[in-house]
Design a protein around this motif. Structure first.
Motif, PDB file in Angstrom:
ATOM      1  N   LEU A 146      76.773  35.140  30.613  1.00  0.00           N
ATOM      2  CA  LEU A 146      75.783  36.198  30.439  1.00  0.00           C
ATOM      3  C   LEU A 146      74.587  35.708  29.629  1.00  0.00           C
ATOM      4  CD1 LEU A 146      78.138  39.149  29.423  1.00  0.00           C
ATOM      5  CD2 LEU A 146      77.007  38.847  31.634  1.00  0.00           C
ATOM      6  N   THR A 147      73.425  36.275  29.927  1.00  0.00           N
ATOM      7  CA  THR A 147      72.253  36.077  29.081  1.00  0.00           C
ATOM      8  C   THR A 147      72.281  37.154  27.998  1.00  0.00           C
ATOM      9  OG1 THR A 147      70.829  37.567  30.337  1.00  0.00           O
ATOM     10  CG2 THR A 147      70.919  35.237  31.061  1.00  0.00           C
ATOM     11  N   GLU A 148      71.430  37.016  26.994  1.00  0.00           N
ATOM     12  CA  GLU A 148      71.349  38.050  25.960  1.00  0.00           C
ATOM     13  C   GLU A 148      70.950  39.390  26.560  1.00  0.00           C
ATOM     14  OE1 GLU A 148      69.885  37.390  21.760  1.00  0.00           O
ATOM     15  OE2 GLU A 148      69.162  35.546  22.722  1.00  0.00           O
ATOM     16  N   SER A 149      70.006  39.366  27.497  1.00  0.00           N
ATOM     17  CA  SER A 149      69.560  40.610  28.130  1.00  0.00           C
ATOM     18  C   SER A 149      70.679  41.259  28.937  1.00  0.00           C
ATOM     19  CB  SER A 149      68.361  40.346  29.045  1.00  0.00           C
ATOM     20  OG  SER A 149      67.256  39.930  28.286  1.00  0.00           O
ATOM     21  N   GLN A 150      71.423  40.457  29.676  1.00  0.00           N
ATOM     22  CA  GLN A 150      72.537  41.000  30.460  1.00  0.00           C
ATOM     23  C   GLN A 150      73.599  41.583  29.532  1.00  0.00           C
ATOM     24  OE1 GLN A 150      73.521  37.460  32.653  1.00  0.00           O
ATOM     25  NE2 GLN A 150      72.328  38.093  34.439  1.00  0.00           N
ATOM     26  N   PHE A 151      73.912  40.864  28.469  1.00  0.00           N
ATOM     27  CA  PHE A 151      74.877  41.367  27.497  1.00  0.00           C
ATOM     28  C   PHE A 151      74.374  42.681  26.901  1.00  0.00           C
ATOM     29  CE2 PHE A 151      76.404  41.946  23.205  1.00  0.00           C
ATOM     30  CZ  PHE A 151      77.768  41.859  23.373  1.00  0.00           C
ATOM     31  N   GLY A 152      73.080  42.730  26.563  1.00  0.00           N
ATOM     32  CA  GLY A 152      72.508  43.943  25.983  1.00  0.00           C
ATOM     33  C   GLY A 152      72.667  45.150  26.886  1.00  0.00           C
ATOM     34  N   VAL A 153      72.446  44.961  28.177  1.00  0.00           N
ATOM     35  CA  VAL A 153      72.607  46.062  29.135  1.00  0.00           C
ATOM     36  C   VAL A 153      74.066  46.508  29.175  1.00  0.00           C
ATOM     37  CG1 VAL A 153      72.570  46.660  31.600  1.00  0.00           C
ATOM     38  CG2 VAL A 153      70.606  45.489  30.562  1.00  0.00           C
ATOM     39  N   LEU A 154      74.979  45.561  29.313  1.00  0.00           N
ATOM     40  CA  LEU A 154      76.405  45.914  29.387  1.00  0.00           C
ATOM     41  C   LEU A 154      76.868  46.596  28.102  1.00  0.00           C
ATOM     42  CD1 LEU A 154      77.846  42.706  31.107  1.00  0.00           C
ATOM     43  CD2 LEU A 154      77.252  44.899  32.176  1.00  0.00           C
ATOM     44  N   GLU A 155      76.423  46.085  26.974  1.00  0.00           N
ATOM     45  CA  GLU A 155      76.826  46.653  25.681  1.00  0.00           C
ATOM     46  C   GLU A 155      76.273  48.068  25.531  1.00  0.00           C
ATOM     47  OE1 GLU A 155      76.479  47.817  21.578  1.00  0.00           O
ATOM     48  OE2 GLU A 155      74.755  47.152  22.734  1.00  0.00           O
ATOM     49  N   ALA A 156      75.017  48.271  25.902  1.00  0.00           N
ATOM     50  CA  ALA A 156      74.425  49.613  25.800  1.00  0.00           C
ATOM     51  C   ALA A 156      75.158  50.602  26.706  1.00  0.00           C
ATOM     52  CB  ALA A 156      72.934  49.558  26.159  1.00  0.00           C
ATOM     53  N   LEU A 157      75.458  50.186  27.928  1.00  0.00           N
ATOM     54  CA  LEU A 157      76.182  51.067  28.841  1.00  0.00           C
ATOM     55  C   LEU A 157      77.585  51.365  28.333  1.00  0.00           C
ATOM     56  CD1 LEU A 157      75.027  49.543  32.251  1.00  0.00           C
ATOM     57  CD2 LEU A 157      74.264  51.707  31.213  1.00  0.00           C
ATOM     58  N   MET A 158      78.219  50.378  27.691  1.00  0.00           N
ATOM     59  CA  MET A 158      79.559  50.581  27.154  1.00  0.00           C
ATOM     60  C   MET A 158      79.529  51.607  26.011  1.00  0.00           C
ATOM     61  SD  MET A 158      82.179  47.846  25.338  1.00  0.00           S
ATOM     62  CE  MET A 158      81.233  47.641  23.839  1.00  0.00           C
ATOM     63  N   HIS A 159      78.564  51.464  25.109  1.00  0.00           N
ATOM     64  CA  HIS A 159      78.538  52.327  23.930  1.00  0.00           C
ATOM     65  C   HIS A 159      77.836  53.665  24.143  1.00  0.00           C
ATOM     66  CE1 HIS A 159      79.519  48.587  21.586  1.00  0.00           C
ATOM     67  NE2 HIS A 159      80.381  49.467  21.118  1.00  0.00           N
ATOM     68  N   ILE A 160      76.842  53.709  25.012  1.00  0.00           N
ATOM     69  CA  ILE A 160      76.052  54.926  25.194  1.00  0.00           C
ATOM     70  C   ILE A 160      76.422  55.654  26.472  1.00  0.00           C
ATOM     71  CG2 ILE A 160      73.713  55.851  25.425  1.00  0.00           C
ATOM     72  CD1 ILE A 160      72.783  53.399  23.758  1.00  0.00           C
ATOM     73  N   GLY A 177      82.647  45.504  35.304  1.00  0.00           N
ATOM     74  CA  GLY A 177      81.723  45.403  34.167  1.00  0.00           C
ATOM     75  C   GLY A 177      82.356  45.891  32.882  1.00  0.00           C
ATOM     76  N   LYS A 178      83.110  47.014  32.977  1.00  0.00           N
ATOM     77  CA  LYS A 178      83.820  47.545  31.797  1.00  0.00           C
ATOM     78  C   LYS A 178      84.826  46.536  31.271  1.00  0.00           C
ATOM     79  CE  LYS A 178      83.685  52.373  33.194  1.00  0.00           C
ATOM     80  NZ  LYS A 178      84.424  53.477  33.782  1.00  0.00           N
ATOM     81  N   GLN A 179      85.563  45.924  32.179  1.00  0.00           N
ATOM     82  CA  GLN A 179      86.564  44.946  31.758  1.00  0.00           C
ATOM     83  C   GLN A 179      85.912  43.747  31.078  1.00  0.00           C
ATOM     84  OE1 GLN A 179      89.026  43.960  35.125  1.00  0.00           O
ATOM     85  NE2 GLN A 179      89.931  45.994  35.218  1.00  0.00           N
ATOM     86  N   LEU A 180      84.797  43.283  31.641  1.00  0.00           N
ATOM     87  CA  LEU A 180      84.120  42.130  31.061  1.00  0.00           C
ATOM     88  C   LEU A 180      83.598  42.449  29.659  1.00  0.00           C
ATOM     89  CD1 LEU A 180      83.006  39.232  31.287  1.00  0.00           C
ATOM     90  CD2 LEU A 180      80.925  40.233  32.244  1.00  0.00           C
ATOM     91  N   ILE A 181      82.840  43.523  29.523  1.00  0.00           N
ATOM     92  CA  ILE A 181      82.212  43.806  28.228  1.00  0.00           C
ATOM     93  C   ILE A 181      83.249  44.198  27.173  1.00  0.00           C
ATOM     94  CG2 ILE A 181      81.605  46.221  28.731  1.00  0.00           C
ATOM     95  CD1 ILE A 181      79.510  43.665  26.702  1.00  0.00           C
TER      96      ILE A 181
END
Length: 151
Positions: free
Chosen positions: A41-55, A107-111
């Protein structure tokens, strides 16, 4: 490195602080990018996955705003995550032009699998500062960010 500018004291101080802030941010970002690359993952990709996971699911413009990125960059990041099956785009029935981005099961499993390691990695990197220094840095960064970009 500090500034070599020979301006007035306010300019020298501001430029010196900016250079140190930028270099520190770049150093931390580079270290984090290398760590995330191991997960593909790139930082941007991680950021999207993390935001979707938490928000939760969001429209692209909301994600772009949360991640302080452009709409064009968000489109590219979302395209790449969708190609990997990590997110899906779902049309909003009441607005045919809009859609919501959400995590897929993959995506959920990965993040959820990499986030705890990422949080620990950040904790280790930030341990160069004492807890009170981390809090002070956070407060100063927030103050500067709000002053530069008041919303």
């Amino acid at each position: 490195m500090s500034t070599r500018h020979k301006g007035n004291p306010e300019q020298v101080r501001a430029l010196d602080a900016y250079i140190k802030l930028a270099r520190a941010a770049d150093s931390v970002s580079l270290t984090i990018s290398r760590s995330l690359a191991q997960s593909g993952l790139t930082e941007s990709q991680f950021g999207v996955l993390e935001a979707l996971m938490h928000i939760g699911p969001m429209r692209p413009c909301e994600l772009a705003s949360k991640l302080l990125t452009s709409g064009a960059n968000m489109t590219t990041v979302a395209d790449n995550l969708e190609k990997r099956g990590l997110i899906s785009r779902e049309k909003i029935p009441e607005d045919r032009r809009s859609f919501t981005i959400r995590l897929t099961e993959e995506g959920k499993q990965l993040i959820t699998g990499i986030f705890p390691r990422h949080a620990e990695f950040i904790t280790v990197q930030m341990s160069a500062l004492e807890p009170s220094e981390q809090e002070a840095l956070g407060a100063l960064c927030r103050k500067l960010g709000k002053a530069v970009n008041p919303k």
